[in-house]
Design a protein around this motif. Structure first.
Motif, short mmCIF file in Angstrom:
data_model
loop_
_atom_site.label_atom_id
_atom_site.label_comp_id
_atom_site.label_asym_id
_atom_site.label_seq_id
_atom_site.Cartn_x
_atom_site.Cartn_y
_atom_site.Cartn_z
N UNK A 1 -11.04 -6.60 -7.49
CA UNK A 1 -11.80 -7.80 -7.18
C UNK A 1 -10.96 -8.78 -6.35
N UNK A 2 -9.74 -9.01 -6.77
CA UNK A 2 -8.85 -9.93 -6.04
C UNK A 2 -8.50 -9.38 -4.66
N UNK A 3 -8.17 -8.08 -4.60
CA UNK A 3 -7.80 -7.48 -3.31
C UNK A 3 -8.96 -7.50 -2.33
N UNK A 4 -10.15 -7.18 -2.80
CA UNK A 4 -11.33 -7.16 -1.92
C UNK A 4 -11.58 -8.56 -1.34
N UNK A 5 -11.49 -9.57 -2.16
CA UNK A 5 -11.68 -10.94 -1.67
C UNK A 5 -10.60 -11.35 -0.69
N UNK A 6 -9.37 -11.00 -1.00
CA UNK A 6 -8.25 -11.35 -0.13
C UNK A 6 -8.38 -10.66 1.22
N UNK A 7 -8.72 -9.37 1.22
CA UNK A 7 -8.86 -8.62 2.46
C UNK A 7 -10.03 -9.15 3.28
N UNK A 8 -11.14 -9.46 2.63
CA UNK A 8 -12.28 -10.02 3.37
C UNK A 8 -11.93 -11.35 4.02
N UNK B 1 -9.26 -10.54 7.04
CA UNK B 1 -9.51 -9.36 7.87
C UNK B 1 -9.54 -9.66 9.36
N UNK B 2 -9.76 -10.89 9.76
CA UNK B 2 -9.81 -11.22 11.18
C UNK B 2 -8.40 -11.26 11.76
N UNK B 3 -8.29 -10.77 12.96
CA UNK B 3 -7.01 -10.82 13.64
C UNK B 3 -6.16 -9.60 13.34
N UNK B 4 -4.90 -9.66 13.71
CA UNK B 4 -3.98 -8.55 13.54
C UNK B 4 -3.23 -8.71 12.22
N UNK B 5 -3.84 -8.27 11.15
CA UNK B 5 -3.23 -8.41 9.83
C UNK B 5 -2.86 -7.06 9.23
N UNK C 1 0.57 -6.88 7.46
CA UNK C 1 0.52 -7.59 6.18
C UNK C 1 -0.25 -6.77 5.15
N UNK C 2 -1.35 -6.15 5.57
CA UNK C 2 -2.12 -5.30 4.66
C UNK C 2 -1.29 -4.12 4.17
N UNK C 3 -0.49 -3.52 5.05
CA UNK C 3 0.36 -2.39 4.66
C UNK C 3 1.37 -2.84 3.61
N UNK C 4 1.95 -4.02 3.80
CA UNK C 4 2.91 -4.55 2.84
C UNK C 4 2.25 -4.80 1.48
N UNK C 5 1.09 -5.41 1.49
CA UNK C 5 0.37 -5.70 0.24
C UNK C 5 -0.04 -4.41 -0.46
N UNK C 6 -0.52 -3.43 0.31
CA UNK C 6 -0.92 -2.15 -0.29
C UNK C 6 0.27 -1.48 -0.98
N UNK C 7 1.42 -1.44 -0.30
CA UNK C 7 2.63 -0.85 -0.89
C UNK C 7 3.05 -1.59 -2.15
N UNK C 8 3.00 -2.91 -2.10
CA UNK C 8 3.41 -3.73 -3.24
C UNK C 8 2.49 -3.49 -4.45
N UNK C 9 1.18 -3.46 -4.22
CA UNK C 9 0.22 -3.24 -5.31
C UNK C 9 0.40 -1.86 -5.92
N UNK C 10 0.56 -0.84 -5.07
CA UNK C 10 0.76 0.52 -5.58
C UNK C 10 2.04 0.61 -6.40
N UNK D 1 -8.93 -2.97 5.95
CA UNK D 1 -9.33 -2.81 7.35
C UNK D 1 -9.29 -4.17 8.03
N UNK D 2 -8.56 -4.24 9.12
CA UNK D 2 -8.50 -5.47 9.89
C UNK D 2 -9.42 -5.35 11.09
#
Length: 82
Positions: free
Chosen positions: A7-14, A17-21, A24-33, A70-71
């Protein structure tokens, strides 16, 4: 627990999502995993992060961990109406 994380990740990504992120998404995904793996290892009283035991695909397929990082570039898909 995973549903709250998703729920938190979906809201954060939405929101971001605009621009070249994508970096940052790769870093967050690695950290969460890493945090989920660490929780699984500690729950089983094991040391380490369980990199070999719990692959990324397993985390996303079996636990249904959020994987929609997805950005978008912000470009319009069609020309605006006049």
């Amino acid at each position: 627990m995973i549903s709250l994380i998703n729920l938190k990740l979906r809201g954060w990504v939405n929101y971001f999502a605009m621009g070249d992120s994508s970096k940052c998404f790769a870093h967050i995904r690695d950290w969460v995993e890493k945090k989920v793996r660490r929780h699984l290892a500690k729950a089983r009283k094991r040391k380490g992060f369980g990199w070999k035991q719990w692959s990324s695909s397993w985390l996303h397929d079996a636990l249904k961990l959020f994987d929609g990082y997805r950005a978008s570039t912000g470009k319009a898909k069609a020309a605006p109406a006049r």
